[in-house]
Design a protein around this motif. Structure first.
Motif, PDB file in Angstrom:
ATOM      1  N   ASP A  87       0.818  -1.214   0.000  1.00 55.79           N
ATOM      2  CA  ASP A  87       0.000   0.000   0.000  1.00 55.79           C
ATOM      3  C   ASP A  87       0.850   1.261   0.000  1.00 55.79           C
ATOM      4  OD1 ASP A  87       0.584  -0.999   2.706  1.00 55.79           O
ATOM      5  OD2 ASP A  87      -0.576   0.706   3.430  1.00 55.79           O
ATOM      6  N   TYR A  89       3.490   1.762  -1.477  1.00 54.81           N
ATOM      7  CA  TYR A  89       4.043   1.958  -2.820  1.00 54.81           C
ATOM      8  C   TYR A  89       2.935   2.067  -3.874  1.00 54.81           C
ATOM      9  CZ  TYR A  89       8.475   0.823  -0.654  1.00 54.81           C
ATOM     10  OH  TYR A  89       9.592   0.830   0.159  1.00 54.81           O
ATOM     11  N   ALA A  90       1.692   2.184  -3.417  1.00 54.63           N
ATOM     12  CA  ALA A  90       0.539   2.359  -4.316  1.00 54.63           C
ATOM     13  C   ALA A  90       0.504   1.300  -5.415  1.00 54.63           C
ATOM     14  CB  ALA A  90       0.531   3.770  -4.909  1.00 54.63           C
ATOM     15  N   LYS A  92      -1.633  -0.775  -6.291  1.00 51.20           N
ATOM     16  CA  LYS A  92      -2.882  -0.891  -7.049  1.00 51.20           C
ATOM     17  C   LYS A  92      -2.883   0.041  -8.258  1.00 51.20           C
ATOM     18  CE  LYS A  92      -5.933  -2.542  -3.400  1.00 51.20           C
ATOM     19  NZ  LYS A  92      -7.166  -2.283  -2.630  1.00 51.20           N
ATOM     20  N   ASN A  93      -1.962   1.007  -8.272  1.00 50.11           N
ATOM     21  CA  ASN A  93      -1.848   1.957  -9.382  1.00 50.11           C
ATOM     22  C   ASN A  93      -0.642   1.683 -10.264  1.00 50.11           C
ATOM     23  OD1 ASN A  93      -4.129   3.432  -8.529  1.00 50.11           O
ATOM     24  ND2 ASN A  93      -2.889   4.459  -6.997  1.00 50.11           N
ATOM     25  N   GLY A  94       0.015   0.561 -10.071  1.00 52.23           N
ATOM     26  CA  GLY A  94       1.202   0.222 -10.853  1.00 52.23           C
ATOM     27  C   GLY A  94       2.356  -0.149  -9.938  1.00 52.23           C
ATOM     28  N   ARG A  97       6.840   2.445  -8.442  1.00 48.46           N
ATOM     29  CA  ARG A  97       7.408   2.891  -7.163  1.00 48.46           C
ATOM     30  C   ARG A  97       8.011   1.725  -6.388  1.00 48.46           C
ATOM     31  NH1 ARG A  97       2.983   6.326  -4.129  1.00 48.46           N
ATOM     32  NH2 ARG A  97       4.562   6.176  -2.505  1.00 48.46           N
ATOM     33  N   HIS A 114      -1.667  -6.674  -1.002  1.00 41.52           N
ATOM     34  CA  HIS A 114      -2.551  -5.514  -1.109  1.00 41.52           C
ATOM     35  C   HIS A 114      -3.540  -5.582  -2.277  1.00 41.52           C
ATOM     36  CE1 HIS A 114      -3.965  -1.529  -0.139  1.00 41.52           C
ATOM     37  NE2 HIS A 114      -3.505  -0.992  -1.246  1.00 41.52           N
ATOM     38  N   THR A 115      -3.146  -6.068  -3.419  1.00 44.27           N
ATOM     39  CA  THR A 115      -4.030  -6.050  -4.591  1.00 44.27           C
ATOM     40  C   THR A 115      -5.022  -7.208  -4.597  1.00 44.27           C
ATOM     41  OG1 THR A 115      -2.568  -7.383  -5.983  1.00 44.27           O
ATOM     42  CG2 THR A 115      -2.222  -4.980  -5.994  1.00 44.27           C
ATOM     43  N   TYR A 130       9.328  -0.450 -16.121  1.00 39.62           N
ATOM     44  CA  TYR A 130       8.784   0.371 -15.045  1.00 39.62           C
ATOM     45  C   TYR A 130       9.506   1.711 -14.925  1.00 39.62           C
ATOM     46  CZ  TYR A 130       6.258  -3.830 -13.822  1.00 39.62           C
ATOM     47  OH  TYR A 130       5.434  -4.929 -13.862  1.00 39.62           O
TER      48      TYR A 130
END
Length: 171
Positions: A87, A89-90, A92-94, A97, A114-115, A130
Protein backbone atom coordinates in the motif's frame (compact mmCIF):
# COMPACT_ATOMS: atom_id res chain seq x y z
CA UNK A 1 14.92 -22.89 0.92
CA UNK A 2 11.12 -23.23 0.84
CA UNK A 3 9.03 -20.18 1.73
CA UNK A 4 5.25 -20.29 2.13
CA UNK A 5 3.78 -16.86 1.38
CA UNK A 6 0.44 -15.44 2.55
CA UNK A 7 -1.24 -12.06 2.34
CA UNK A 8 -4.62 -10.50 3.00
CA UNK A 9 -6.28 -13.16 5.18
CA UNK A 10 -8.88 -10.66 6.46
CA UNK A 11 -10.24 -12.90 9.23
CA UNK A 12 -9.76 -16.25 7.48
CA UNK A 13 -6.63 -17.48 9.24
CA UNK A 14 -7.73 -21.12 9.08
CA UNK A 15 -6.99 -21.02 5.36
CA UNK A 16 -3.30 -20.52 6.15
CA UNK A 17 -3.33 -23.71 8.21
CA UNK A 18 -5.12 -25.50 5.37
CA UNK A 19 -2.45 -24.39 2.89
CA UNK A 20 0.31 -25.46 5.28
CA UNK A 21 -1.26 -28.89 5.71
CA UNK A 22 -1.18 -29.39 1.93
CA UNK A 23 2.53 -28.73 1.54
CA UNK A 24 4.51 -31.79 0.48
CA UNK A 25 7.68 -30.35 1.96
CA UNK A 26 7.72 -28.47 5.28
CA UNK A 27 8.51 -24.80 4.57
CA UNK A 28 11.64 -23.29 6.09
CA UNK A 29 9.68 -20.11 6.85
CA UNK A 30 6.22 -18.58 6.53
CA UNK A 31 5.98 -15.02 5.29
CA UNK A 32 2.84 -12.96 5.88
CA UNK A 33 2.48 -9.76 3.87
CA UNK A 34 -0.15 -7.94 5.90
CA UNK A 35 -3.89 -7.34 6.26
CA UNK A 36 -4.73 -10.00 8.79
CA UNK A 37 -1.87 -10.03 11.27
CA UNK A 38 -4.43 -10.69 13.99
CA UNK A 39 -5.22 -14.00 12.27
CA UNK A 40 -1.66 -15.18 12.93
CA UNK A 41 -2.40 -15.24 16.67
CA UNK A 42 -4.98 -17.97 16.03
CA UNK A 43 -2.67 -20.14 13.92
CA UNK A 44 -0.32 -22.78 15.23
CA UNK A 45 2.62 -23.16 12.85
CA UNK A 46 4.77 -25.18 15.24
CA UNK A 47 8.46 -24.33 15.07
CA UNK A 48 8.30 -22.82 11.58
CA UNK A 49 9.58 -19.23 11.76
CA UNK A 50 7.03 -16.56 10.79
CA UNK A 51 8.10 -13.26 9.26
CA UNK A 52 5.38 -10.65 8.91
CA UNK A 53 4.81 -7.07 7.84
CA UNK A 54 1.73 -5.02 8.59
CA UNK A 55 -0.81 -3.90 6.02
CA UNK A 56 -3.12 -0.95 5.79
CA UNK A 57 -5.90 -2.84 7.63
CA UNK A 58 -3.76 -4.02 10.56
CA UNK A 59 -4.54 -2.04 13.70
CA UNK A 60 -3.87 -4.88 16.14
CA UNK A 61 -0.93 -7.11 15.32
CA UNK A 62 0.32 -10.54 16.25
CA UNK A 63 3.52 -8.83 17.40
CA UNK A 64 1.80 -6.25 19.61
CA UNK A 65 0.07 -3.09 18.49
CA UNK A 66 2.39 -0.97 16.39
CA UNK A 67 5.34 -3.36 16.61
CA UNK A 68 5.11 -4.95 13.17
CA UNK A 69 7.29 -3.41 10.50
CA UNK A 70 5.89 -1.93 7.29
CA UNK A 71 8.75 -3.50 5.39
CA UNK A 72 11.48 -6.06 5.95
CA UNK A 73 14.56 -6.54 3.78
CA UNK A 74 16.64 -9.59 4.61
CA UNK A 75 18.68 -12.34 3.02
CA UNK A 76 17.21 -15.84 2.89
CA UNK A 77 18.67 -18.69 0.87
CA UNK A 78 21.34 -16.36 -0.48
CA UNK A 79 18.77 -13.96 -2.01
CA UNK A 80 17.98 -10.47 -0.76
CA UNK A 81 14.22 -10.37 -0.23
CA UNK A 82 12.09 -7.26 0.23
CA UNK A 83 8.76 -7.90 1.98
CA UNK A 84 6.02 -5.26 2.07
CA UNK A 85 2.26 -5.09 1.97
CA UNK A 86 2.43 -2.74 -0.99
CA UNK A 87 0.00 0.00 0.00
CA UNK A 88 2.84 2.43 0.76
CA UNK A 89 4.04 1.96 -2.82
CA UNK A 90 0.54 2.36 -4.32
CA UNK A 91 0.77 -1.04 -6.04
CA UNK A 92 -2.88 -0.89 -7.05
CA UNK A 93 -1.85 1.96 -9.38
CA UNK A 94 1.20 0.22 -10.85
CA UNK A 95 4.52 -1.23 -9.73
CA UNK A 96 6.96 1.53 -10.71
CA UNK A 97 7.41 2.89 -7.16
CA UNK A 98 7.83 -0.60 -5.71
CA UNK A 99 10.36 -1.65 -8.35
CA UNK A 100 12.35 1.58 -7.92
CA UNK A 101 12.53 1.12 -4.13
CA UNK A 102 13.45 -2.55 -4.43
CA UNK A 103 16.17 -1.77 -6.96
CA UNK A 104 17.60 0.90 -4.66
CA UNK A 105 17.68 -1.65 -1.81
CA UNK A 106 19.33 -4.29 -3.98
CA UNK A 107 16.46 -6.79 -3.75
CA UNK A 108 16.56 -10.01 -5.75
CA UNK A 109 12.97 -10.94 -4.82
CA UNK A 110 10.12 -8.55 -3.97
CA UNK A 111 7.13 -9.97 -2.09
CA UNK A 112 4.00 -7.83 -1.82
CA UNK A 113 0.24 -8.10 -1.30
CA UNK A 114 -2.55 -5.51 -1.11
CA UNK A 115 -4.03 -6.05 -4.59
CA UNK A 116 -5.56 -9.48 -3.76
CA UNK A 117 -4.42 -10.58 -7.22
CA UNK A 118 -1.83 -13.26 -7.89
CA UNK A 119 1.16 -11.93 -9.76
CA UNK A 120 4.62 -13.07 -10.67
CA UNK A 121 7.15 -11.56 -13.02
CA UNK A 122 10.84 -11.83 -13.72
CA UNK A 123 12.61 -8.58 -14.60
CA UNK A 124 16.04 -8.94 -16.23
CA UNK A 125 18.96 -6.66 -15.47
CA UNK A 126 18.53 -3.35 -17.28
CA UNK A 127 14.73 -3.71 -17.43
CA UNK A 128 13.06 -0.42 -18.30
CA UNK A 129 9.37 -1.45 -18.33
CA UNK A 130 8.78 0.37 -15.05
CA UNK A 131 10.81 3.42 -16.00
CA UNK A 132 14.13 2.45 -14.44
CA UNK A 133 17.14 0.47 -15.56
CA UNK A 134 17.57 -2.32 -13.00
CA UNK A 135 21.03 -2.85 -11.56
CA UNK A 136 20.41 -6.60 -11.35
CA UNK A 137 17.61 -9.10 -12.13
CA UNK A 138 14.54 -9.09 -9.88
CA UNK A 139 11.52 -11.30 -9.22
CA UNK A 140 8.18 -9.69 -8.31
CA UNK A 141 5.68 -11.90 -6.50
CA UNK A 142 2.22 -11.41 -5.02
CA UNK A 143 0.53 -14.51 -3.53
CA UNK A 144 -2.95 -13.02 -3.92
CA UNK A 145 -5.37 -13.15 -1.00
CA UNK A 146 -5.57 -16.21 1.24
CA UNK A 147 -8.80 -14.75 2.60
CA UNK A 148 -10.26 -13.98 -0.81
CA UNK A 149 -12.75 -15.87 -2.91
CA UNK A 150 -10.16 -18.23 -4.40
CA UNK A 151 -8.06 -18.49 -1.22
CA UNK A 152 -4.70 -18.16 -2.95
CA UNK A 153 -1.21 -18.38 -1.50
CA UNK A 154 2.31 -18.61 -2.85
CA UNK A 155 5.48 -20.64 -2.61
CA UNK A 156 8.99 -19.43 -3.29
CA UNK A 157 11.73 -22.01 -3.60
CA UNK A 158 15.34 -20.87 -3.64
CA UNK A 159 17.44 -23.79 -4.80
CA UNK A 160 21.03 -24.37 -3.69
CA UNK A 161 22.13 -23.34 -7.19
CA UNK A 162 20.46 -19.93 -6.65
CA UNK A 163 17.61 -20.66 -9.04
CA UNK A 164 14.29 -19.14 -7.90
CA UNK A 165 11.02 -21.01 -8.51
CA UNK A 166 7.72 -19.18 -7.90
CA UNK A 167 4.33 -20.87 -7.72
CA UNK A 168 0.76 -20.23 -6.58
CA UNK A 169 -1.81 -22.46 -4.94
CA UNK A 170 -5.48 -22.31 -4.02
CA UNK A 171 -7.39 -23.43 -0.95
Amino acid sequence: MELLIFSDSHGRGSRMLEALSRQVKRPDAIIFLGDGLRDLSYCEFGDIPVLAVCGNCDTFTFFGKGNAEDEIVMTLGGKKIMMTHGDRYAVKNGLARLVAAADQKGADIVLFGHTHARFEKYLPEGETEYGISLKKPMYLFNPGSVGGYDGSFGCVCIEDSGKVVLSHGEI
